[in-house]
Every structure is written in C-alpha cells, then in structure tokens.
Design a protein around this motif. Structure first.
Motif, PDB file in Angstrom:
ATOM      1  N   UNK A 185      10.576 -16.320 -41.296  1.00 31.81           N
ATOM      2  CA  UNK A 185      11.098 -16.994 -40.109  1.00 31.81           C
ATOM      3  C   UNK A 185      10.852 -18.496 -40.191  1.00 31.81           C
ATOM      4  N   UNK A 186      11.676 -19.252 -39.498  1.00 30.47           N
ATOM      5  CA  UNK A 186      11.426 -20.676 -39.334  1.00 30.47           C
ATOM      6  C   UNK A 186      10.219 -20.824 -38.404  1.00 30.47           C
ATOM      7  N   UNK A 187       9.420 -21.843 -38.639  1.00 32.33           N
ATOM      8  CA  UNK A 187       8.179 -22.049 -37.894  1.00 32.33           C
ATOM      9  C   UNK A 187       8.195 -23.420 -37.236  1.00 32.33           C
ATOM     10  N   UNK A 188       7.907 -23.455 -35.929  1.00 29.16           N
ATOM     11  CA  UNK A 188       7.880 -24.707 -35.177  1.00 29.16           C
ATOM     12  C   UNK A 188       6.695 -24.717 -34.223  1.00 29.16           C
ATOM     13  N   UNK A 189       6.094 -25.887 -34.053  1.00 25.64           N
ATOM     14  CA  UNK A 189       5.173 -26.042 -32.931  1.00 25.64           C
ATOM     15  C   UNK A 189       6.045 -26.182 -31.688  1.00 25.64           C
ATOM     16  N   UNK A 190       5.497 -25.897 -30.531  1.00 23.93           N
ATOM     17  CA  UNK A 190       6.276 -25.987 -29.299  1.00 23.93           C
ATOM     18  C   UNK A 190       6.804 -27.407 -29.101  1.00 23.93           C
ATOM     19  N   UNK A 191       6.082 -28.400 -29.594  1.00 26.06           N
ATOM     20  CA  UNK A 191       6.515 -29.797 -29.470  1.00 26.06           C
ATOM     21  C   UNK A 191       7.713 -30.120 -30.353  1.00 26.06           C
ATOM     22  N   UNK A 192       7.910 -29.344 -31.410  1.00 30.78           N
ATOM     23  CA  UNK A 192       8.977 -29.611 -32.373  1.00 30.78           C
ATOM     24  C   UNK A 192      10.086 -28.561 -32.350  1.00 30.78           C
ATOM     25  N   UNK A 193      10.023 -27.636 -31.411  1.00 24.72           N
ATOM     26  CA  UNK A 193      10.997 -26.549 -31.346  1.00 24.72           C
ATOM     27  C   UNK A 193      12.387 -27.098 -31.042  1.00 24.72           C
ATOM     28  N   UNK A 241      18.367 -14.302 -38.432  1.00 24.10           N
ATOM     29  CA  UNK A 241      17.340 -15.337 -38.496  1.00 24.10           C
ATOM     30  C   UNK A 241      16.353 -15.154 -37.349  1.00 24.10           C
ATOM     31  N   UNK A 242      15.101 -15.355 -37.667  1.00 28.48           N
ATOM     32  CA  UNK A 242      14.017 -15.325 -36.692  1.00 28.48           C
ATOM     33  C   UNK A 242      13.343 -16.693 -36.707  1.00 28.48           C
ATOM     34  N   UNK A 243      12.712 -17.020 -35.590  1.00 31.01           N
ATOM     35  CA  UNK A 243      11.850 -18.198 -35.601  1.00 31.01           C
ATOM     36  C   UNK A 243      10.561 -17.885 -34.842  1.00 31.01           C
ATOM     37  N   UNK A 244       9.541 -18.607 -35.198  1.00 27.36           N
ATOM     38  CA  UNK A 244       8.235 -18.493 -34.552  1.00 27.36           C
ATOM     39  C   UNK A 244       7.921 -19.867 -33.972  1.00 27.36           C
ATOM     40  N   UNK A 245       7.637 -19.881 -32.683  1.00 27.66           N
ATOM     41  CA  UNK A 245       7.286 -21.114 -31.983  1.00 27.66           C
ATOM     42  C   UNK A 245       5.907 -20.914 -31.370  1.00 27.66           C
ATOM     43  N   UNK A 246       5.012 -21.858 -31.601  1.00 30.57           N
ATOM     44  CA  UNK A 246       3.632 -21.674 -31.150  1.00 30.57           C
ATOM     45  C   UNK A 246       3.081 -22.944 -30.518  1.00 30.57           C
ATOM     46  N   UNK A 247       2.054 -22.750 -29.716  1.00 29.14           N
ATOM     47  CA  UNK A 247       1.244 -23.828 -29.168  1.00 29.14           C
ATOM     48  C   UNK A 247      -0.197 -23.516 -29.559  1.00 29.14           C
ATOM     49  N   UNK A 284       9.768 -15.499 -31.729  1.00 29.42           N
ATOM     50  CA  UNK A 284       8.375 -15.114 -31.481  1.00 29.42           C
ATOM     51  C   UNK A 284       7.684 -16.326 -30.872  1.00 29.42           C
ATOM     52  N   UNK A 285       7.015 -16.110 -29.753  1.00 27.63           N
ATOM     53  CA  UNK A 285       6.399 -17.191 -28.998  1.00 27.63           C
ATOM     54  C   UNK A 285       4.895 -16.966 -28.904  1.00 27.63           C
ATOM     55  N   UNK A 286       4.129 -17.911 -29.421  1.00 27.44           N
ATOM     56  CA  UNK A 286       2.678 -17.772 -29.440  1.00 27.44           C
ATOM     57  C   UNK A 286       1.982 -18.878 -28.679  1.00 27.44           C
ATOM     58  N   UNK A 287       0.880 -18.522 -28.047  1.00 24.90           N
ATOM     59  CA  UNK A 287       0.176 -19.466 -27.195  1.00 24.90           C
ATOM     60  C   UNK A 287      -1.285 -19.067 -27.079  1.00 24.90           C
ATOM     61  N   UNK A 288      -2.092 -19.998 -26.619  1.00 24.09           N
ATOM     62  CA  UNK A 288      -3.486 -19.729 -26.273  1.00 24.09           C
ATOM     63  C   UNK A 288      -3.540 -19.588 -24.755  1.00 24.09           C
ATOM     64  N   UNK A 289      -4.590 -18.950 -24.289  1.00 33.50           N
ATOM     65  CA  UNK A 289      -4.685 -18.698 -22.853  1.00 33.50           C
ATOM     66  C   UNK A 289      -5.469 -19.787 -22.135  1.00 33.50           C
ATOM     67  N   UNK A 329       6.072 -11.774 -28.038  1.00 36.74           N
ATOM     68  CA  UNK A 329       5.011 -12.618 -27.496  1.00 36.74           C
ATOM     69  C   UNK A 329       3.712 -12.356 -28.248  1.00 36.74           C
ATOM     70  N   UNK A 330       2.990 -13.427 -28.569  1.00 31.72           N
ATOM     71  CA  UNK A 330       1.658 -13.259 -29.150  1.00 31.72           C
ATOM     72  C   UNK A 330       0.736 -14.328 -28.597  1.00 31.72           C
TER      73      UNK A 330
END
Length: 180
Positions: A28-36, A3-9, A47-52, A75-76
C-alpha cells in the motif's frame, strides 16, 4: 489489482512502525496524516492509524476522519492500555463515529505502545491515590508493559491482520459483484 493506502498519525513513532508494517504487507501507499492526499478516490481501501488521546483518536486524525467518505476502511490504533480494554474498544467506536458518510469498516487492530515520557510524568504528578485509574499502581504497571511495544510480535500480528483484511476485501467485492 486494487490500490490500498495507509494513513497514520504518530507522536512517539509507535503508530508509524505499525503503519509501515501494514503498508509493506499490503503493498500500500503510505502517508502521514499531514501528507495524505486530498483525493483518495484512487484507493479501494484506506487504513487509518492513530494514537489515543483521552479515549479517542489523536486530534490530527480526529480532524481527518470526517474527510473519509464512501470507502472501505481499516482502523488501527496504538495506546498504553491493554488492547482489549474498554478504553481501546470505545476508541474504535469514536473513530468510526467520526468517519464521513458511507464508509464500511472492514476491521480493527489495536496494539500497545509506549506512552510519551512527558505524559507519564504529568500523570505521575497528578496521581491522587494508588487506585487512580490514570496514574495509580495498576496504571503504572500497564505503562511498564506498554513500554516495550510495539515489538516484533506486534508487527507480525499487524502484517497477519492485513492479510486477513485483504482476503476479506476480495470476498466482499465478490459478494457485491454477485449482487448479494
């Protein structure tokens, strides 16, 4: 199957769009960082995604990264700068440094994205000169290039990147099982 998950902001929706494409490709399961979920032990890869913001992951993701421990990570990031720029590369290093202990960074993916209009206006007002790296003529040209991203080509690259990460993970697991 692992299992993979993607967590993003995401602030403007750029990172969310890339996260959705990646999650779909990797099933993969998908979550916002607030709901991870607090417990990520069910996942083989996160997988962890963010804006700069100021050359680093945004504040929410920066606070979340130390919680990630002993797991393979992808990381993305999305940003207004050029994907191969020093700014983008340095931000990956800062994200990696913020991770908890024992993480293996399998890969990184950078994508341009439009800058929040309030930030653009603020920087224009603060511009000291045409050669100001944050708001001068070159910066404003970069903002214009970033305004149309992520586009469909970027999302296709994100999907292809996830396929490569999945292949890389299979090879890594095989090596670990073989004791190499």
């Amino acid at each position: 199957m692992e299992k993979w998950c993607v967590i993003y902001s995401s602030l403007t929706g750029n990172t969310k769009r890339v996260a959705e494409a990646m999650a779909e490709e990797a099933e993969a399961d998908l979550f916002s960082v607030d709901e991870a979920p607090a417990d990520l032990s069910a996942y083989a890869v996160v997988a962890l995604g963010y804006w700069l913001r100021r050359g680093a992951p945004d504040p929410k993701m920066l606070a979340f990264l130390p919680r990630i421990e002993e797991i393979d990570v992808v990381l993305f990031q999305t940003h207004g700068t050029d994907p191969g720029s020093e700014h983008a590369v340095t931000a990956f290093a800062r994200a990696g440094y913020a991770l908890g202990k024992g993480c293996y960074i399998a890969g990184t993916f950078a994508c341009q994205g439009r800058i929040h209009p309030k930030i653009v206006e603020k920087r224009k007002k603060e511009a000291a000169a045409d050669d100001d790296p944050h708001a001068g003529k070159k910066a404003q040209a970069r903002w214009q290039r970033a305004a149309s991203h992520p586009d469909e080509e970027d999302l296709q690259k994100a999907r292809a990147f996830m396929r490569v990460m999945q292949e890389k993970r299979l090879k890594r697991v095989a090596r670990l099982e073989a004791g190499k």
